[in-house]
Structure formats: structure tokens, C-alpha cells
Design a protein around this motif. Structure first.
Motif, PDB file in Angstrom:
ATOM      1  N   ARG A 712       0.835  -1.205   0.000  1.00 60.30           N
ATOM      2  CA  ARG A 712       0.000   0.000   0.000  1.00 60.30           C
ATOM      3  C   ARG A 712       0.869   1.255   0.000  1.00 60.30           C
ATOM      4  O   ARG A 712       0.588   2.209  -0.737  1.00 60.30           O
ATOM      5  N   LEU A 750      -6.152  -2.818  -0.906  1.00 64.75           N
ATOM      6  CA  LEU A 750      -7.089  -2.258   0.072  1.00 64.75           C
ATOM      7  C   LEU A 750      -8.164  -3.262   0.439  1.00 64.75           C
ATOM      8  O   LEU A 750      -8.580  -3.355   1.608  1.00 64.75           O
ATOM      9  N   TYR A 755     -10.623  -2.881   3.528  1.00 59.66           N
ATOM     10  CA  TYR A 755     -11.297  -1.632   3.150  1.00 59.66           C
ATOM     11  C   TYR A 755     -12.033  -1.825   1.821  1.00 59.66           C
ATOM     12  O   TYR A 755     -11.655  -1.280   0.777  1.00 59.66           O
ATOM     13  N   GLN A 758     -13.276   1.460  -0.043  1.00 59.70           N
ATOM     14  CA  GLN A 758     -12.161   2.209  -0.632  1.00 59.70           C
ATOM     15  C   GLN A 758     -11.605   1.468  -1.858  1.00 59.70           C
ATOM     16  O   GLN A 758     -11.228   2.085  -2.853  1.00 59.70           O
TER      17      GLN A 758
END
Length: 992
Positions: A712, A750, A755, A758
Motif C-alpha cells: 500500500r 485495500l 477496506y 475504498q
């Protein structure tokens, strides 16, 4: 016969045929001249018998001045051809003509030969097969002479024309005489069609007259008629005049009761003594009229007994008197059972067009598909390599003769290897040479235009197509003379014109005509012309060069300006890549690399090749996939060249290519190591271009290792550094746009980290970024990410829609790699919706197998969980167990950390469905959860925890299930509309 006496050699002569003017039958002219010379010399009155010996060989030579351009010194032919001809002459017996095998083949069927076997010739390293000419053969037509007993290639794409001829034949048989005017350019198939007509009606009772016009007898009165009647009468060479008269009378009696009324006319026509008949006592004009009348009457009388097929071939060479006979026949045959077929080339003007019983039939060229069919007939159905077939298509322009001869020449060239059902190339394909059988014909058409041949040669150097503006800049002629020359070239049909000067464009009618004009130039002259063309292009046509740098590259190459040529080939390849024309880009890169290989080793040469190798490596990815062996070779070579050239930027590009290659092959650790080196180089240089790409590469390889947190960080850095104005052109170099790519991988990262909302927004941003740059390959990447994301979110209906869009785009752009992926995603989506049949599973397995065969293990492994899920859905527990075990083994073997949690959990699912395997299932569920926690992969942990909680709930361990699942569920702050979280909530409510 238009031979040129070039040199007097004591008691001998050196005679050239085909220079200074070429004819399409120069070989035949040379042999005929040799036969007539030996016969004429033998008849000379002399106290000592005189004899001559003639040797003939055929080949390419250079003819030029000797004596430093002194016009009084004979022009000499340079090459082995004159030497071999002289050796053949020395070998010949007095009074004979001896020819080489090559010469015999070019005059096949037109002469009778005595085989003298293989002979050793002085100064020639290999023995040569030699033949003595016995006499001219008695053949009905040029076509029969050329093909003899050989099996003809089956006719292609002429069914309509043959059927029309058969319909006219049917009409003629009823007494409505018909004329068919069959016209077309040389080699288009006129004689072949008449041959088929003869074959189709062979079983029907009929009489055939075949009149063959000849370029040697355009002023010999009634030559085709005389030859035909001599054949029909059965004249033999050894017949006495009296025997010939008897045969003539026997022929005439077939149609005429009282032969003595016409026999004197035919005796005079056939040059036979007519003492047995009363004198004619006619004026020359009256005798001609009566002879023409008798010839027509003879044919008409035959038609009263049975239908007559008359063939007049090559009437563009017809003599004036035969033309008169023809006009008389056409005017009278409407009431007779006669079909007259007249074949000719475009220069002949047939005066009967428009008459009620006259049909005009103009033969057109074959289409690409039809050329392919004809090539397959010549090769007996064995497929040629695509690049060979493409060259044949490009060079022959749909002319059947050209297609046959060029295909045969290619098969005999040694370039191809017969592997049983197809041919394969044994070496890189050079430009196909003009077959010897066509060379004379093509050069003859040019040499008829001797005063303007230079214009054709300049045009040939420019290319198949050339503009008036460029030609005028190169021409040594005045504007008026240039216009006249181009007008004459257009009238002859050698070139087509589009538009009007000064905006006119000229196109050679045949690629082989361009080749012949080009080949007729000395290499030094060609190089000089190409250098001039390059100079004019750079000076006056800069816009064209900017759009088509390959034009300048080609001329610089031919001019021998190699380094500049390499630079323009590189530029041409980059332009092609920007237009997504990857096949052309690959060809240009390879051309530049080939040229670099001709130069001595030096740092600047290494630098030139380095850029080309990098471009070539990336150009193969869209057409052959990320694991193309050619890409690996190119990137590896580029890495080695970086050491010679001392280049940092290119080393970065080479390492990027190697990282991508290893990643898709499933060698994730190697891919990550290359990516780490890229980031080091990028940070050392401070280049934003390199930093954007380096962080992207390190981020996506970290994702594949299951290092989602560090992935990330790198991917977000790459996106933050990206500026479309600065980095938007990266897609044409690295194949993928860095922002689209980074957003795609970030979305998957993500989701893994927990998430999901997102991640979904990230997918949408990737699609928008791909649309913004309008780059299809990146659009494929974004659509693939959407497929994966909705598979992860367990939304198969949406995933199917994205898969359909991906397949449509990939098919439109010719991206086979993405087409395979799209088919696999769609198959799984259909299966997950409960709509799948066995074919979806077969397609899914087929995609995995194809990817593995192609070396693309990474995407193949990503589909393995889909296969396990499909087997589970259909209750095939054995297949599910084998697939899940194999998948886990490969994931661990190739460090595919991102799939480890999923693979462990699926193996647990399979075992949980089996009787008595709960303990084993629990073991794999626990291990799956442990790996997910190490990876901080909350979405993956939730799936594994949910599976284990269900197992415990079924076993009655409700408290343990609640304590396991509740903390994982409570960690999430988004994605509550996903099935995973909804199912977790329902189970928690039940457990509570």
C-alpha cells in the motif's frame, strides 16, 4: 530476333539477348537464332564444309563500359553467365546448339532436346546438366508448350467465367454462332480458362481449331492458320512434298467434296508444289481473298458435321492477314455451330465489341482470399508461415501466374522445411526474389519504355507508391519531359495515377514490376538514389518524415548510412507503438537491431542497440503476453548492453521488464528483487519517471508476496508522484500506464487489508484514468481489476458484465492474453450464479491450462481458487480436494503469499464438506487465520474466521465461534453491504 552482337572473339561471336532491350521470350529468341545460324552456315557454298557451334546460358549480368568509358570499346557483360556460355560452346559438336539446364527450363516444351548429362566445365566448380537442341517442337500453343505433361494447378475463382463460356458453347451448338473476347493482363489466366473449357467439352463430339499467334510472326501472313492446318493434316518433318499434298487433300475431303477447287489455294498457303493442280492465274489480292474465303468455308463445312470450337490465342500478336481472316469469320459465324474464343492483352483493340453474338469477358485479379486458396493448391494444402504468405500476397497482386511461380520459387528456395502438414522457416525470411520464369517478361515491359525507364527506376527506389512532388525533386528531366514520361508510364499500365500533378500519386501496377525496375539498377546506383531520396525527404518533406519515420529509415538503410538509419528505425518503432501497431513496431525494432549487428562493437553502437532491445521486449507483451520468450531475450540482452554503454536509465527499463516477466511467470521473489533494484536506481537518480515506475513495481510485487502493508505504501507513493502531463506517455514504453496499474493493485491491496469500499472506489478511479489516456491496454487492466474486485465481493453478476466488456475490448484490439483472462472470469461468474454448465468448467480449466503452457503461472494460479469453488458447487469432492491441494502446493512453491490465505481456507472448505474430516478442516482454517493476521489481511481473515465459526457452530461450540468471529467483524468500519460482512452479522446474531 533482336540479339546484340557484343564482341567479336576471333572466329566467334558473343551475342546478348535481353540487353540492351529485354523481351519476355529472350531465351526462345536466342535458341531460335542459334538453330537458324547453324542451319544457314551449313548451307553456305564453300570448298571446305563450314560448321558452327553455339552455347547458350541464362543468368543475370552487369553490362557496362570497359576501357574507362571509351564508347569505341565493346560493352562487356560481367558475371559467370558469359563464361558458362563460352564453355558450353566449346563442348558443343560442330553444327549443334547446346544449352544449360536453366536455359532449357525457361524454354520448356518449345524445343526437343537430347540429354547430354552432367558435364564438367572448365573454371566451373560444379558439374552442369547440359542439353543439345534437336529442333523446335510441334506444340499447339504457348500454354501447352510451357506446361507440357505437367499436372496443372487446379483453377481457382474462375467458375463464373468458365460457366459463361459453357453457356455460349451451348448456344453455338444450336446454330447460333458465338464469339467470346477474353482479355486481361499477362498471367491473369486467359489460356488456363480456355484449357478448362477444352477439358469440360472433351467428351462431346466436336472439332477444334486452335490458332496461336506469335511475337516472331507478327508480319508473317496467316502464320497461325498455316500452323493449324499443318497440324490438322498431320504433316511430319520427314514427309516428302507429295506426301504432304496427299495429307492436305485428305483433310480437305472431310469438308469439301471436290478438293481440286480449293487444293491449289491451300497448296500455295502451305508452300507446297502445286504441279498436280491447274494454275490459279489470279492477282495477289484476288488470291488472298479466295484463300481467306476457302479457309472460312473449310471451318464452316466442318461445323455442318459437328460443332466447332475455334481458339485464337494471343491476338495482340496477330498478323494483318490473319486479322482479315478473323474479321471475315466473325461476320459469318452467327449462322453456324461455331464458338470462337479470342484471347488478348489490353493493347489489342477488338472491333466487334457490342455485336449481338459477341461477349466481352475481362479477367480481374484474385482477391486475398482467392490468392490464399491458390497458394494452398500449389503447396498441396500444406500451410506456409504467415510471413511468407504475406510476402506472396504483397508481391503478386492477385495475378495467378505470379502467385504460382512465386510460390513454387519459394518452395524450391531452401528457405522452408517440410514438417508434414505445413512448412516452417529455417532462417529469417529475406525479401522474395523475382522468379526466373517471370524476370524476362517483367524486364521486357520496362525495356519497351527505354527512354523513360529511368523514371520508373527512380520511382521503384522511392517505393511501390510515389508522389509527383518527390519524383520531380529527384528527376534529372525538365518538368515537360517528366510529365510526358509519367503519362507514357500510365498509358502502358505499368503504373496507376491518382489525382493530377503536382498532387498526383503514382502506384506500380504490380509489386513485381517495381522489383524488376529496382533490380535493373546497379547496387552503387541504387545506393546513390536512396541517399538522394533521404536528403530530399529530410529537407522538403519533414512533416511526412515526422509521421512516417520508417520511410527515411528505409532509404538511409539502402544508402548505407547505417547509424542514422538505426535511429530512424527506432523512432518508427516508437511511433508504431504509440498507434498500438505492435506488429509493425516489432518489425522496425528488429530491423534496427539487425543493422546494429552489422557494425563493429563500440559504445555508441551498444547504446543504439540497447534502446532497440528494450523497445522490442516491451512490444512483444501486448501481442504475445507478459511471458513471451522474445521479451526475456530482449531484456536480458539489454541488461548486458547497459554494462557496455554505461547507461543507468536503460538499466532501469531492463530491470523493470525483467521484474514484470518474472512476476507473470510466477517467480515472485525474483520479480520483487528486480523491483527493489529499480527503486534504488530511481532514488539515486531522483527521476520522477523512474520513481513512479519503481514504486509501482515494488508495490505490486509486495502485494503478490502477501506484504499488503508495504504494498500500500509503495503504490500510494507512485500514484501521488504521477502527473499525466509528465508520465502519461509511459504506457507506450512500459505497455501499462503507471497510474492505472498502481490504482488497480492498490484496489486489490485495500480489499485484502479490509477496506472494501475504498477498494471499489479505487477500481472506479482506475477505469476513469484509463479512459482519460484512451489507452486500450490499460483499459483492459482496469476492467480486469473490476472483475477481480467483484469476484472478491462475491458479486458474480457484476463481474460477468466486466468480463464481457474485457473480452470485447481485447478481441477488438487483438490482445489474446486479456481475452483468455476475460473468458476465465466470465466462466467463473456464470458458475457462481448457478447458471453454469459443464462447458463453463471446461473453459475455466482450459484457460488455466493455456496460461500455464504459455508460462503465465501467476494468472493461472489466481484462477485456481475459482476451479476449487466450481467443483464444490457441483459436488465433485474428489476433484475439489485434488485442485485445492495442488493450488496450495504451487502457491507456496512460488511465494504467492496473496493467495495463501485463500488456498488454506478453500482446502478447509473441501474437508469440512467431507465426512469425518472436521479435524483436518479446522487445522487449515486455523492456519489460514494465522497467515491472514501476519499479513494484516482483514478481509481474508474475516472469510477464514467465518468458515471456522460455522464449523464450530455446527459442532455446538457456539461460544468459541462467537469469540472468534466477533472481534474480526467489529474491526470493520465499511463494506457492510458485502456478503461476507452480512453473513458474518447473521451468524453472530444467531450465536448471540
Amino acid at each position: 530476333y533482336d540479339g546484340h552482337v557484343a564482341q567479336y572473339l576471333g572466329d566467334g561471336l558473343m551475342v546478348y539477348f535481353g540487353w540492351p532491350k529485354a523481351h519476355e521470350d529472350d531465351v526462345v529468341r536466342a535458341i531460335r537464332a542459334g538453330l537458324e545460324i547453324t542451319e544457314a552456315v551449313s548451307k553456305l557454298a564453300s570448298s571446305t564444309p563450314l560448321r558452327t557451334r553455339v552455347g547458350i546460358h541464362t543468368g543475370l549480368v552487369v553490362v557496362g563500359e570497359t576501357g574507362q568509358g571509351d564508347a569505341s570499346v565493346p560493352k562487356a557483360a560481367v558475371g559467370e553467365t558469359p563464361n558458362i556460355a563460352a564453355r558450353l560452346q566449346a563442348l558443343a559438336e560442330p553444327g549443334s546448339v547446346v544449352v544449360s539446364e536453366r536455359t532449357r527450363l525457361l524454354a520448356e516444351g518449345l524445343f526437343d532436346y537430347a540429354d547430354l548429362g552432367a558435364q564438367a566445365l572448365k573454371g566451373i566448380s560444379e558439374t552442369m546438366h547440359v542439353f543439345r537442341i534437336v529442333r523446335a517442337s510441334a506444340t499447339e500453343s504457348r500454354f501447352d508448350a510451357a506446361h507440357g505433361e505437367a499436372t496443372l494447378t487446379p483453377l481457382v475463382a474462375r467458375e463464373e467465367e468458365v460457366e459463361l463460356l459453357l453457356r455460349r458453347w451451348a448456344q453455338a451448338k444450336t446454330g447460333e454462332g458465338q464469339v467470346v473476347l477474353l482479355s486481361g493482363e499477362p498471367g491473369i489466366g486467359k489460356s488456363r480458362i480456355t484449357q478448362v473449357l477444352r477439358e469440360r467439352i472433351a467428351a462431346e463430339p466436336h472439332t477444334r481449331f486452335r490458332f496461336q499467334c506469335s511475337p516472331f510472326h507478327t508480319h508473317s501472313a496467316l502464320h497461325p492458320v498455316i500452323e493449324q492446318f499443318e497440324r490438322n493434316a498431320g504433316f511430319a518433318r520427314e514427309d516428302t512434298p507429295e506426301q504432304k499434298l496427299d495429307k492436305m487433300e485428305a483433310l480437305l475431303r472431310v469438308a469439301v467434296a471436290d478438293v481440286r477447287t480449293v487444293a491449289p489455294l491451300f497448296a500455295a498457303l502451305l508452300s507446297l508444289p502445286a504441279e498436280r493442280y491447274p494454275g490459279l492465274n489470279l492477282s495477289p489480292q484476288k488470291q488472298k481473298e479466295k484463300t481467306l474465303e476457302a479457309v472460312s468455308a473449310q471451318i464452316e463445312a466442318q461445323s455442318a458435321k459437328q460443332p466447332v470450337l475455334m481458339l485464337l490465342e494471343d491476338s495482340h500478336w496477330v498478323d494483318p492477314t490473319t486479322q482479315e481472316a478473323l474479321e471475315l469469320s466473325v461476320s459469318r459465324l452467327a449462322q453456324h455451330r461455331i464458338l470462337l474464343v479470342i484471347t488478348y492483352r489490353s493493347e489489342y483493340v477488338a472491333p466487334w465489341v457490342g455485336q449481338s453474338n459477341v461477349t466481352s469477358l475481362i479477367l480481374s485479379r484474385l482477391s486475398r482470399r482467392q490468392v490464399g486458396e491458390l497458394v494452398a493448391k500449389v503447396t498441396a494444402g500444406k500451410a506456409l508461415p504467415p510471413e511468407v504468405l504475406e510476402q506472396i500476397l504483397a508481391h503478386t497482386d492477385g495475378v495467378p501466374l505470379f502467385v504460382e511461380e512465386l510460390t513454387k520459387a519459394t518452395l524450391e528456395s531452401g528457405l522452408l522445411r517440410d514438417t508434414g502438414d505445413q512448412y516452417t522457416l529455417q532462417a529469417p525470411l529475406p525479401a522474395l526474389a523475382i522468379p526466373t520464369t517471370l524476370r524476362d517478361s517483367l524486364l521486357a515491359r520496362l525495356d519497351r519504355l527505354a527512354p523513360i525507364r529511368e523514371i520508373a527506376q527512380i520511382g521503384a527506389c522511392i517505393g511501390r507508391e510515389f508522389s509527383y512532388e518527390l519524383l520531380a525533386a529527384l528527376s534529372p528531366f525538365s518538368a515537360t519531359k517528366l510529365d510526358e514520361a509519367l503519362e507514357q508510364l500510365t498509358r502502358t499500365g505499368l503504373v496507376f495515377k491518382r489525382g493530377a500533378p503536382p498532387d498526383a500519386i503514382y502506384i506500380f501496377k504490380h509489386a513485381l514490376v517495381q522489383d524488376a525496375a529496382y533490380d535493373s539498377l546497379l547496387k552503387s546506383k541504387r545506393a546513390q538514389l536512396h541517399a538522394q531520396i533521404a536528403q530530399v525527404l529530410e529537407k522538403d518533406f519533414s512533416d511526412q518524415v515526422a509521421n512516417e519515420p520508417e520511410l527515411l529509415a528505409r532509404h538511409l538503410t539502402q544508402a548505407g548510412v547505417t547509424k542514422r538509419a538505426i535511429r530512424y528505425w527506432h523512432l518508427a518503432a516508437k511511433r508504431a507503438g504509440e498507434r498500438l501497431a505492435y506488429a509493425e513496431a516489432i518489425a522496425y525494432f528488429r530491423r534496427g537491431i539487425e543493422l546494429a549487428g552489422t557494425l563493429p562493437d563500440a559504445p555508441d553502437v551498444a547504446a543504439l542497440e540497447l534502446g532497440l532491445q528494450l523497445g522490442l521486449g516491451y512490444a512483444f507483451i501486448p501481442t504475445k503476453g507478459y511471458t513471451a520468450p522474445e521479451s526475456l531475450l530482449a531484456f536480458t540482452r539489454a541488461q548486458a548492453l547497459c554494462q557496455q554503454a554505461g547507461e543507468t536509465g536503460p538499466l532501469f527499463d531492463a530491470l523493470m521488464g525483467l521484474s514484470t516477466f518474472n512476476l507473470v511467470r510466477g517467480e515472485v521473489r525474483s520479480a520483487h528483487e528486480f523491483a527493489v533494484r529499480c527503486v534504488v536506481l530511481a532514488e539515486r537518480s531522483g527521476s520522477s519517471d523512474m520513481l513512479v515506475e519503481g514504486h509501482r513495481a515494488r508495490g505490486l510485487t509486495a502485494h503478490r508476496l502477501g506484504q499488503f502493508g508495504s504494498a500500500r505504501i509503495d503504490l500510494e507513493k507512485s500514484i501521488a508522484l504521477y502527473d499525466v502531463a509528465v508520465h502519461g506517455g509511459h504506457a507506450s514504453l512500459y505497455v501499462d500506464d503507471p497510474k492505472v496499474d498502481a490504482l488497480t493493485w492498490l484496489a486489490l491491496t485495500l480489499w485484502a487489508l479490509g477496506y472494501p469500499d475504498q477498494a471499489l472506489r479505487c477500481c472506479a478511479q482506475a477505469e476513469a484514468a484509463a479512459r482519460e489516456i484512451s489507452y486500450p491496454y490499460s483499459q483492459c487492466f482496469a476492467l480486469t481489476a473490476a472483475c477481480i474486485m467483484h469476484e472478491f465481493r462475491r458479486e458474480p453478476e457484476t463481474s460477468e458484465k466486466y468480463a464481457d466488456a474485457l473480452m470485447a475490448l481485447a478481441a477488438d484490439q487483438g490482445f489474446p492474453f486479456w481475452t483468455m483472462l476475460g473468458e476465465a472470469y466470465r466462466s467463473h461468474a456464470v458458475i457462481e450464479q448457478g447458471n453454469g454448465e459443464s462447458q463453463e468448467l471446461v473453459q475455466l480449466q482450459g484457460a488455466i491450462d493455456s496460461l500455464r503452457v504459455a508460462g503465465a503461472l501467476d494468472p493461472a494460479l489466481s484462477f485456481h481458487p475459482f476451479l476449487v469453488q466450481a467443483h464444490l458447487r457441483w459436488g465433485d469432492m474428489h476433484a475439489a480436494l485434488l485442485s485445492s491441494q495442488e493450488g496450495l502446493r504451487l502457491v507456496r512453491q512460488h511465494s504467492q503469499g496473496w493467495l495463501e490465505v485463500l488456498s488454506l481456507r478453500l482446502l478447509g472448505d473441501v474437508l469440512a464438506h467431507a465426512n469425518g474430516a472436521d479435524i483436518e478442516a479446522e487445522k487449515y482454517y486455523r492456519e489460514s487465520i494465522e497467515v491472514a493476521r501476519r499479513q494484516e489481511a482483514k478481509s481474508l481473515e474475516l472469510q477464514a474466521a467465518l468458515a471456522l465459526a460455522r464449523l464450530w457452530s455446527r459442532q455446538g461450540k457456539r461460544k468459541s465461534a462467537l469469540e472468534l468471529l466477533a472481534p474480526v467483524y467489529e474491526w470493520f468500519t465499511e463494506g457492510y453491504d458485502t456478503l461476507d460482512l452480512q453473513e458474518a452479522k447473521r451468524l453472530l446474531d444467531t450465536l448471540a
